[in-house]
Motif scaffolding. Structure first.
Motif, mmCIF file in Angstrom:
data_model
loop_
_atom_site.group_PDB
_atom_site.id
_atom_site.type_symbol
_atom_site.label_atom_id
_atom_site.label_comp_id
_atom_site.label_asym_id
_atom_site.label_seq_id
_atom_site.Cartn_x
_atom_site.Cartn_y
_atom_site.Cartn_z
ATOM 1 N N THR A 16 0.779 -1.038 -0.013
ATOM 2 C CA THR A 16 -0.103 -0.076 -0.113
ATOM 3 C C THR A 16 0.824 1.229 -0.094
ATOM 4 O O THR A 16 1.645 1.404 0.837
ATOM 5 C CB THR A 16 -0.940 -0.029 1.373
ATOM 6 O OG1 THR A 16 -1.764 -0.982 1.420
ATOM 7 C CG2 THR A 16 -1.880 1.283 1.216
ATOM 8 N N ASN A 18 0.897 5.410 -0.320
ATOM 9 C CA ASN A 18 -0.144 6.658 -0.389
ATOM 10 C C ASN A 18 0.559 7.998 -0.847
ATOM 11 O O ASN A 18 1.804 8.012 -0.456
ATOM 12 C CB ASN A 18 -0.328 6.803 1.316
ATOM 13 C CG ASN A 18 -1.399 5.644 1.819
ATOM 14 O OD1 ASN A 18 -2.090 5.212 1.287
ATOM 15 N ND2 ASN A 18 -0.638 4.864 2.847
ATOM 16 N N ARG A 22 -3.885 13.176 1.433
ATOM 17 C CA ARG A 22 -4.718 11.904 1.240
ATOM 18 C C ARG A 22 -6.038 12.460 0.581
ATOM 19 O O ARG A 22 -6.927 11.642 0.176
ATOM 20 C CB ARG A 22 -4.988 11.144 2.872
ATOM 21 C CG ARG A 22 -4.137 10.490 3.039
ATOM 22 C CD ARG A 22 -3.607 9.297 2.199
ATOM 23 N NE ARG A 22 -4.703 8.320 1.909
ATOM 24 C CZ ARG A 22 -4.668 7.220 2.467
ATOM 25 N NH1 ARG A 22 -4.055 6.756 3.417
ATOM 26 N NH2 ARG A 22 -5.870 6.261 2.114
ATOM 27 N N HIS A 58 -4.028 6.793 -3.103
ATOM 28 C CA HIS A 58 -3.043 5.721 -2.647
ATOM 29 C C HIS A 58 -3.456 4.552 -3.879
ATOM 30 O O HIS A 58 -4.275 4.529 -4.665
ATOM 31 C CB HIS A 58 -3.429 5.326 -1.218
ATOM 32 C CG HIS A 58 -4.816 4.327 -1.244
ATOM 33 N ND1 HIS A 58 -6.025 4.954 -1.219
ATOM 34 C CD2 HIS A 58 -5.082 2.992 -1.023
ATOM 35 C CE1 HIS A 58 -7.002 4.135 -1.190
ATOM 36 N NE2 HIS A 58 -6.622 2.968 -1.061
ATOM 37 N N HIS A 60 -2.745 0.100 -4.206
ATOM 38 C CA HIS A 60 -2.376 -1.294 -3.588
ATOM 39 C C HIS A 60 -1.709 -2.075 -4.896
ATOM 40 O O HIS A 60 -2.232 -1.871 -6.161
ATOM 41 C CB HIS A 60 -3.560 -1.961 -3.196
ATOM 42 C CG HIS A 60 -4.073 -1.363 -2.051
ATOM 43 N ND1 HIS A 60 -3.593 -1.257 -0.630
ATOM 44 C CD2 HIS A 60 -5.293 -0.657 -2.143
ATOM 45 C CE1 HIS A 60 -4.428 -0.638 0.013
ATOM 46 N NE2 HIS A 60 -5.384 -0.230 -0.783
ATOM 47 N N TYR A 110 5.858 3.218 3.114
ATOM 48 C CA TYR A 110 4.517 2.309 2.592
ATOM 49 C C TYR A 110 4.381 1.009 3.375
ATOM 50 O O TYR A 110 5.389 0.676 4.034
ATOM 51 C CB TYR A 110 4.963 2.132 1.049
ATOM 52 C CG TYR A 110 6.277 1.475 0.793
ATOM 53 C CD1 TYR A 110 6.426 0.089 0.828
ATOM 54 C CD2 TYR A 110 7.202 2.475 0.519
ATOM 55 C CE1 TYR A 110 7.469 -0.438 0.611
ATOM 56 C CE2 TYR A 110 8.427 1.772 0.321
ATOM 57 C CZ TYR A 110 8.785 0.483 0.172
ATOM 58 O OH TYR A 110 9.776 -0.113 0.139
ATOM 59 N N TRP A 111 3.362 0.249 3.220
ATOM 60 C CA TRP A 111 3.164 -0.856 3.914
ATOM 61 C C TRP A 111 3.180 -1.813 2.864
ATOM 62 O O TRP A 111 3.221 -1.857 1.810
ATOM 63 C CB TRP A 111 1.474 -0.914 4.207
ATOM 64 C CG TRP A 111 1.154 -2.178 4.784
ATOM 65 C CD1 TRP A 111 0.444 -3.179 4.063
ATOM 66 C CD2 TRP A 111 1.515 -2.896 5.989
ATOM 67 N NE1 TRP A 111 0.215 -4.408 4.580
ATOM 68 C CE2 TRP A 111 0.786 -4.085 5.992
ATOM 69 C CE3 TRP A 111 2.135 -2.454 7.143
ATOM 70 C CZ2 TRP A 111 0.813 -4.956 7.102
ATOM 71 C CZ3 TRP A 111 2.145 -3.553 8.239
ATOM 72 C CH2 TRP A 111 1.450 -4.740 8.075
ATOM 73 N N GLU A 112 4.154 -3.056 3.407
ATOM 74 C CA GLU A 112 4.461 -4.276 2.725
ATOM 75 C C GLU A 112 4.108 -5.475 3.264
ATOM 76 O O GLU A 112 4.193 -5.324 4.711
ATOM 77 C CB GLU A 112 5.901 -4.229 1.991
ATOM 78 C CG GLU A 112 6.890 -4.453 3.074
ATOM 79 C CD GLU A 112 7.464 -3.582 4.095
ATOM 80 O OE1 GLU A 112 8.088 -3.761 4.992
ATOM 81 O OE2 GLU A 112 7.217 -2.501 3.842
ATOM 82 N N HIS A 124 -5.429 -11.116 -0.598
ATOM 83 C CA HIS A 124 -4.929 -9.847 -1.073
ATOM 84 C C HIS A 124 -5.304 -9.334 -2.552
ATOM 85 O O HIS A 124 -5.544 -7.991 -2.724
ATOM 86 C CB HIS A 124 -3.306 -9.773 -0.857
ATOM 87 C CG HIS A 124 -3.141 -9.600 0.572
ATOM 88 N ND1 HIS A 124 -3.061 -10.718 1.464
ATOM 89 C CD2 HIS A 124 -3.117 -8.582 1.153
ATOM 90 C CE1 HIS A 124 -2.955 -10.389 2.478
ATOM 91 N NE2 HIS A 124 -2.642 -8.974 2.508
ATOM 92 N N TYR A 127 -8.865 -8.353 -2.104
ATOM 93 C CA TYR A 127 -8.844 -6.873 -1.288
ATOM 94 C C TYR A 127 -8.550 -5.843 -2.302
ATOM 95 O O TYR A 127 -9.113 -4.689 -2.366
ATOM 96 C CB TYR A 127 -7.637 -7.095 -0.329
ATOM 97 C CG TYR A 127 -7.462 -5.728 0.546
ATOM 98 C CD1 TYR A 127 -8.554 -5.005 1.600
ATOM 99 C CD2 TYR A 127 -6.687 -4.546 0.109
ATOM 100 C CE1 TYR A 127 -8.329 -4.275 2.266
ATOM 101 C CE2 TYR A 127 -6.505 -3.342 0.980
ATOM 102 C CZ TYR A 127 -7.552 -3.236 1.753
ATOM 103 O OH TYR A 127 -7.258 -2.089 2.540
ATOM 104 N N ILE A 128 -7.602 -5.958 -3.301
ATOM 105 C CA ILE A 128 -7.056 -5.200 -4.056
ATOM 106 C C ILE A 128 -8.353 -4.708 -5.223
ATOM 107 O O ILE A 128 -8.777 -3.497 -5.225
ATOM 108 C CB ILE A 128 -5.975 -5.410 -5.303
ATOM 109 C CG1 ILE A 128 -4.703 -5.301 -4.274
ATOM 110 C CG2 ILE A 128 -5.673 -4.888 -6.506
ATOM 111 C CD1 ILE A 128 -3.415 -5.677 -5.077
ATOM 112 N N ASN A 131 -11.278 -2.849 -3.294
ATOM 113 C CA ASN A 131 -10.835 -1.559 -2.853
ATOM 114 C C ASN A 131 -11.492 -0.381 -3.198
ATOM 115 O O ASN A 131 -11.935 0.595 -2.566
ATOM 116 C CB ASN A 131 -9.465 -1.332 -2.784
ATOM 117 C CG ASN A 131 -8.859 -0.501 -1.554
ATOM 118 O OD1 ASN A 131 -8.566 0.507 -1.849
ATOM 119 N ND2 ASN A 131 -8.875 -1.339 -0.490
#
Length: 173
Positions: A16, A18, A22, A58, A60, A110-112, A124, A127-128, A131
């Motif tokens: 994710t 961003n 935001r 953002h 993904h 970022y989130w990994e 996942h 989820y993508i 989203n």
């Protein structure tokens, strides 16, 4: 503070990433630029994009790196820098970012998440693809234009009327 990341060659990762602001729609306003920069980085430093969605502020993505490579941070750095350099300077830039010669378009971190198995991958991917609905951009996943769901449908991997309800029924969420 040193931020430690996993160093697993050939792994598959969920990300994710961003924007710093935001409330902006920079990513979809300049989605072609983002695609071009990502393609350039991918050509120079290969990786597979398994699934991806770009939302206004953002994105993904799920990537699989080559068997002898674990350097996803370098790839994200090149994508973020290439995208930023191609935009006119209009954002507010904090002093701490000026000192480091940063634009202030992206959040620094970022989130990994390293994908662990097929069920984790499926969750996942779902989820993508869901989203844009989750964030209220569209009523159905297939309505969002900036999503890999269209390639999944084209290849017969998902039904055109797929929704998160399908994922829940299958136990993927």
């Amino acid at each position: 503070m040193l931020y430690r990341r996993a160093n697993v060659q050939g792994a598959t990762w969920f990300f994710t990433v961003n924007l710093a602001e935001r409330g902006h729609d920079l990513l979809i306003r300049h989605v072609d630029l983002l695609r071009d920069v990502t393609r350039e980085v991918k050509n120079r430093h290969p990786f597979e994009i398994v699934a991806m969605v770009v939302l206004p502020e953002h994105l993904h993505a799920i990537w699989t790196l080559p068997a002898d490579d674990a350097d996803y941070p370098m790839r994200w750095s090149l994508i973020k820098a290439g995208f930023s350099r191609s935009l006119p300077k209009s954002e507010a830039i904090r002093q701490s970012r000026l000192h480091k010669r940063e634009r202030g378009i992206w959040q620094r971190r970022y989130w990994e998440h390293q994908i662990q198995d097929d069920a984790d991958l499926q969750a996942h991917v779902d989820y993508i693809h869901y989203n844009p609905v989750k964030h209220g951009h569209d009523r159905l996943p297939v309505e969002w234009p900036h999503s890999s769901i269209h390639q999944f449908i084209e290849r017969g991997w998902m039904a055109a009327d797929w929704s998160a309800a399908d994922a829940i029924l299958l136990g993927h969420e």
